[in-house]
Design an enzyme around this catalytic site. Structure first.
Site, PDB file in Angstrom:
ATOM      1  N   HIS A   1      -2.644 -12.296  14.890  1.00  0.00           N
ATOM      2  CA  HIS A   1      -1.432 -11.499  14.753  1.00  0.00           C
ATOM      3  C   HIS A   1      -0.535 -11.716  15.967  1.00  0.00           C
ATOM      4  O   HIS A   1      -0.907 -12.379  16.926  1.00  0.00           O
ATOM      5  CB  HIS A   1      -1.781 -10.011  14.666  1.00  0.00           C
ATOM      6  CG  HIS A   1      -2.652  -9.664  13.503  1.00  0.00           C
ATOM      7  ND1 HIS A   1      -3.335  -8.479  13.430  1.00  0.00           N
ATOM      8  CD2 HIS A   1      -2.957 -10.333  12.378  1.00  0.00           C
ATOM      9  CE1 HIS A   1      -4.023  -8.431  12.306  1.00  0.00           C
ATOM     10  NE2 HIS A   1      -3.812  -9.550  11.656  1.00  0.00           N
TER      11      HIS A   1
ATOM     12  N   TYR B   1       3.453  -5.279  13.068  1.00  0.00           N
ATOM     13  CA  TYR B   1       2.222  -4.630  12.615  1.00  0.00           C
ATOM     14  C   TYR B   1       1.447  -4.065  13.793  1.00  0.00           C
ATOM     15  O   TYR B   1       1.274  -4.734  14.818  1.00  0.00           O
ATOM     16  CB  TYR B   1       1.363  -5.627  11.845  1.00  0.00           C
ATOM     17  CG  TYR B   1       0.216  -4.981  11.107  1.00  0.00           C
ATOM     18  CD1 TYR B   1       0.446  -3.934  10.217  1.00  0.00           C
ATOM     19  CD2 TYR B   1      -1.085  -5.414  11.309  1.00  0.00           C
ATOM     20  CE1 TYR B   1      -0.598  -3.337   9.547  1.00  0.00           C
ATOM     21  CE2 TYR B   1      -2.142  -4.825  10.631  1.00  0.00           C
ATOM     22  CZ  TYR B   1      -1.892  -3.784   9.757  1.00  0.00           C
ATOM     23  OH  TYR B   1      -2.937  -3.197   9.080  1.00  0.00           O
TER      24      TYR B   1
ATOM     25  N   ASP C   1      -4.546  -7.771   7.576  1.00  0.00           N
ATOM     26  CA  ASP C   1      -5.838  -7.700   8.254  1.00  0.00           C
ATOM     27  C   ASP C   1      -6.932  -7.602   7.205  1.00  0.00           C
ATOM     28  O   ASP C   1      -6.677  -7.702   6.011  1.00  0.00           O
ATOM     29  CB  ASP C   1      -5.885  -6.521   9.237  1.00  0.00           C
ATOM     30  CG  ASP C   1      -5.582  -5.184   8.572  1.00  0.00           C
ATOM     31  OD1 ASP C   1      -5.548  -5.122   7.322  1.00  0.00           O
ATOM     32  OD2 ASP C   1      -5.377  -4.192   9.292  1.00  0.00           O
TER      33      ASP C   1
ATOM     34  N   GLU D   1      -8.722  -5.086   6.182  1.00  0.00           N
ATOM     35  CA  GLU D   1      -8.544  -3.939   5.290  1.00  0.00           C
ATOM     36  C   GLU D   1      -7.496  -4.252   4.230  1.00  0.00           C
ATOM     37  O   GLU D   1      -7.691  -3.978   3.043  1.00  0.00           O
ATOM     38  CB  GLU D   1      -8.118  -2.721   6.114  1.00  0.00           C
ATOM     39  CG  GLU D   1      -8.195  -1.410   5.367  1.00  0.00           C
ATOM     40  CD  GLU D   1      -9.592  -0.814   5.359  1.00  0.00           C
ATOM     41  OE1 GLU D   1      -9.780   0.163   4.635  1.00  0.00           O
ATOM     42  OE2 GLU D   1     -10.474  -1.339   6.047  1.00  0.00           O
TER      43      GLU D   1
ATOM     44  N   GLU E   1       0.809  -1.223   0.000  1.00  0.00           N
ATOM     45  CA  GLU E   1       0.000   0.000   0.000  1.00  0.00           C
ATOM     46  C   GLU E   1       0.841   1.271   0.000  1.00  0.00           C
ATOM     47  O   GLU E   1       0.476   2.268  -0.600  1.00  0.00           O
ATOM     48  CB  GLU E   1      -0.909   0.073   1.242  1.00  0.00           C
ATOM     49  CG  GLU E   1      -1.738  -1.146   1.523  1.00  0.00           C
ATOM     50  CD  GLU E   1      -1.085  -2.021   2.553  1.00  0.00           C
ATOM     51  OE1 GLU E   1      -1.808  -2.576   3.368  1.00  0.00           O
ATOM     52  OE2 GLU E   1       0.157  -2.163   2.538  1.00  0.00           O
TER      53      GLU E   1
ATOM     54  N   ARG F   1      -1.737  -2.896  14.056  1.00  0.00           N
ATOM     55  CA  ARG F   1      -3.201  -3.073  14.229  1.00  0.00           C
ATOM     56  C   ARG F   1      -3.452  -4.522  14.614  1.00  0.00           C
ATOM     57  O   ARG F   1      -3.505  -5.402  13.768  1.00  0.00           O
ATOM     58  CB  ARG F   1      -3.948  -2.709  12.946  1.00  0.00           C
ATOM     59  CG  ARG F   1      -3.862  -1.225  12.608  1.00  0.00           C
ATOM     60  CD  ARG F   1      -4.755  -0.833  11.457  1.00  0.00           C
ATOM     61  NE  ARG F   1      -4.652   0.583  11.193  1.00  0.00           N
ATOM     62  CZ  ARG F   1      -3.840   1.120  10.281  1.00  0.00           C
ATOM     63  NH1 ARG F   1      -3.075   0.330   9.550  1.00  0.00           N
ATOM     64  NH2 ARG F   1      -3.793   2.412  10.104  1.00  0.00           N
TER      65      ARG F   1
ATOM     66  N   ASP G   1      -1.348  -5.114   3.967  1.00  0.00           N
ATOM     67  CA  ASP G   1      -1.342  -5.370   5.413  1.00  0.00           C
ATOM     68  C   ASP G   1      -2.102  -6.650   5.790  1.00  0.00           C
ATOM     69  O   ASP G   1      -3.065  -7.029   5.118  1.00  0.00           O
ATOM     70  CB  ASP G   1      -1.946  -4.182   6.163  1.00  0.00           C
ATOM     71  CG  ASP G   1      -1.007  -2.990   6.202  1.00  0.00           C
ATOM     72  OD1 ASP G   1       0.194  -3.177   5.937  1.00  0.00           O
ATOM     73  OD2 ASP G   1      -1.465  -1.873   6.507  1.00  0.00           O
TER      74      ASP G   1
END
Length: 663
Positions: free
Chosen positions: A346, A301, A82, A84, A7, A303, A80
């Site tokens: 995670h 990461y 997750d 999203e 991203e 989140r 990423d």
């Protein structure tokens, strides 16, 4: 050539350092598709099918990505780890035509693979590329369901608020619940009636000793005292009088070791809470700085709601601790978190390399990032250290029928506190024996009053949202930012949230007419169902239907009702006449409160400037100490509430609120 798409340009730059010349790493610059801004973009009749578009700002980058994809033999989507990130990868695959046959028969199907890693290090990148997987449609569907739900609420409910109050207001599936928490807490505070209570302390010392220590009354006869047991001065004076001439002696002594365990490594919510308390960072700032640290390869990461640690990270921190502090300071620990909506598996937030100490990183990072890195580093290292050990003592003292207790503790072994300092108070009590007589040095009766519940700050609001299962770790920062941007809540100088007038009005309207939208249990239930979608247990469209169909029934009638209510309110007249068209001036409501405007709007748009915000005045009951005629009132400015003279601008006397006034 193997093309890797992430991203962020910063992330792409970091990853490219670890890959060979046969890899090209490029960036999508975030989402390349989204729902359109000017319309609903969700076909309610066709099973809530979303209509995605490529925003204008993303078109140039999409063209560049297509060119790179055309030259590649293999495409790795490394967004990423997750929901999203999975959705961004899915959109990339859709737009770039990956995994599909080309219109030209001679062109082969582009091979597309999903690679996932939780830290940007050489080992993690190589492992991810060696073990790719396919896109997880369940994660994509969960993110898509959330996006559609939020769009339906925003685009269907917000226009009703515009008709009821004014244009620019918004309702949100999660933001409205956050506002409700703040409004409800404010009303608890407003209704709160303080109660008086007293405590009685006794300063005593062993006979022929100057080592006095403080104890507190805990029991009268067999009755253990609670907080409000001594209700007033008369009751306190009665006890003090009864203790005159009493003999004081030690009734019991309890000495033992007490251990204090280290905290688990950070999750998203605990990082935001600690950064708010210790660094005074907003949740938005915390996530921005953490994002930069992650993309530079310094932390994992950011989140996550997991407290898991990899075997490799524990081995690395063991090596660091034993080499720098000694073997007695290492103790391997496994943490578990019973999060109501625990998401993907995670790791916790931790430094990628514990040998990168805060002192070293302070030279490489900007000051704000360096402070956040130090917080993360210390929490992680301390999590794999032994407990701190205290020598604790409790001495019970008898005086007639009254029992007093003195508590003390001293640090015996610092353990994890060596790395992760925590405030504590050491109180050393003298060595005494049961039956030993003591001298009373002083009795200390003290008056207190019960306090109302504290207002929410960012840390406590995030903690409550997580506890109630509202939102996700990745959404807390945007929720808090949105409710402030919409002026539903304001922060005072002490960083506590206060609901605004319009925040209360919108909340009350939603509670009355759309109770499910702001119902904590219902919103939490929706989060559970989004998790079930992510885990492949249920389909996403029925979840959206379950939410939307009851809402749709209310929407049409509420729109007409809102128009009528607003019109009725705007019949509040004044004795003023418009100096532009001659029509009566009436009271209207805008984003900054009530104001006076021409009744001939929109033909005449005259507004009385001097009447801009006719907000209710909160008086302090004091006269201005400078002009002597004005009243001191509480105003709200860009930095929160403050006290000012009502004669402003003639008198510009202002001052900060005291702690008592702020409460």
């Amino acid at each position: 050539m193997r093309l890797v798409i992430v991203e962020s340009p910063t992330k792409a730059k970091t990853i490219s350092r670890f890959l060979g010349s046969d890899f090209v790493v490029t960036s999508s610059f975030g989402h390349i598709r989204d729902l359109p801004k000017g319309e609903l973009g969700v076909d309610v009749e066709k099973n809530f099918e979303p209509s995605y578009i490529i925003p204008t700002k993303a078109k140039k980058n999409v063209t560049a990505l297509k060119k790179e994809a055309a030259k590649a033999d293999e495409i790795l989507l490394a967004t990423d780890p997750d929901r999203e990130g999975e959705a961004i990868s899915w959109h990339l695959a859709q737009v770039l035509g990956l995994g599909k046959k080309s219109a030209k028969k001679k062109d082969p199907i582009k091979k597309v693979e999903r690679v996932v890693f939780h830290e940007i290090t050489k080992h993690a990148i190589e492992e991810a590329i060696a073990h790719p997987r396919t896109l997880d449609q369940n994660l994509v569907d969960a993110q898509q369901a959330r996006r559609v739900l939020d769009r339906l609420v925003g685009y269907k409910l917000s226009p009703i608020l515009w008709k009821r109050y004014y244009r620019g207001l918004s309702a949100g599936r999660v933001q409205s619940v956050a506002v409700r928490l703040i409004v409800d807490r404010e009303r608890e505070i407003e209704k709160f009636v303080p109660e008086e209570y007293w405590t009685i302390g006794a300063l005593v010392a062993p006979k022929k000793s100057d080592k006095s220590f403080l104890s507190e009354l805990i029991k009268i006869g067999d009755k253990t005292l609670e907080k409000l047991s001594i209700k007033n001065k008369a009751e306190s004076d009665e006890i003090v009088s009864a203790l005159e001439g009493a003999s004081w002696k030690v009734a019991s002594v309890d000495r033992k070791e007490v251990a204090r365990s280290p905290f688990s490594p950070f999750t998203t919510s605990t990082l935001q809470q600690d950064a708010a308390k210790k660094l005074r960072y907003s949740s938005k700032q915390t996530m921005m700085f953490a994002q930069r640290l992650y993309e530079a390869g310094y932390i994992t990461y950011m989140r996550t709601d997991s407290v898991n640690l990899s075997t490799e990270s524990i081995a690395a921190v063991k090596s660091y601790i034993t080499e720098t502090l000694g073997e007695k300071y290492f103790e391997a620990r496994v943490f578990t978190k019973k999060s109501k909506n625990a998401q993907e598996a995670h790791e916790a937030i931790r430094p990628t390399d514990p040998t990168r100490t805060p002192e070293q990183m302070a030279k490489e990072l900007e000051p704000q990032q360096a402070r956040l890195y130090e917080l993360i580093w210390r929490r992680f290292v301390a999590s794999q250290m032994p407990k701190a050990i205290f020598d604790a003592a409790a001495i019970d003292i008898e005086a007639s029928k009254y029992t007093f207790r003195a508590n003390g503790s001293t640090l015996k072994f610092d353990g994890f506190l060596k790395i992760y300092p925590v405030k504590f108070e050491e109180t050393e009590l003298p060595i005494v024996e049961v039956g030993q007589e003591l001298d009373l040095k002083e009795l200390k009766p003290e008056q207190h009053a019960t306090k109302p519940p504290a207002r929410f700050n960012e840390a406590s609001l995030i903690k409550t949202l997580e506890k109630e299962g509202i939102g996700r770790p990745s959404t807390y920062a945007s929720i808090i930012s949105t409710i402030q941007t919409r002026r539903y809540v304001e922060k005072d100088r002490s960083r506590y949230f206060h609901p605004t007038e319009i925040g209360k009005l919108v909340n009350d309207y939603l509670v009355e007419h759309f109770p499910k939208i702001v119902d904590i249990a219902f919103t939490s239930h929706m989060e559970d169902e989004l998790d079930d979608i992510a885990n492949g247990k249920i389909e996403w469209a029925p979840v959206v239907r379950e939410f939307y169909e009851p809402l749709e029934v209310q929407l049409a009638s509420r729109m007409e009702e809102a128009k009528a209510q607003k019109k009725a309110e705007e019949t509040e007249t004044t004795d003023k006449i418009c100096d532009k068209c001659g029509n009566p001036m009436i009271v209207k409501r805008g984003r900054f409160g009530k104001f006076i405007a021409c009744s001939n709007f929109p033909t005449c748009k005259n507004v009385l400037k001097e009447a801009k915000p006719a907000m209710p005045v909160e008086k302090t009951g004091e006269k201005c100490d400078k002009c002597g005629t004005g009243d001191l009132i509480i105003r709200v400015g860009r930095f929160g509430r403050f006290i000012a003279c009502s004669n402003f601008p003639k008198c510009k006397n202002t001052r900060k609120l005291t702690k008592e006034e702020a409460a």
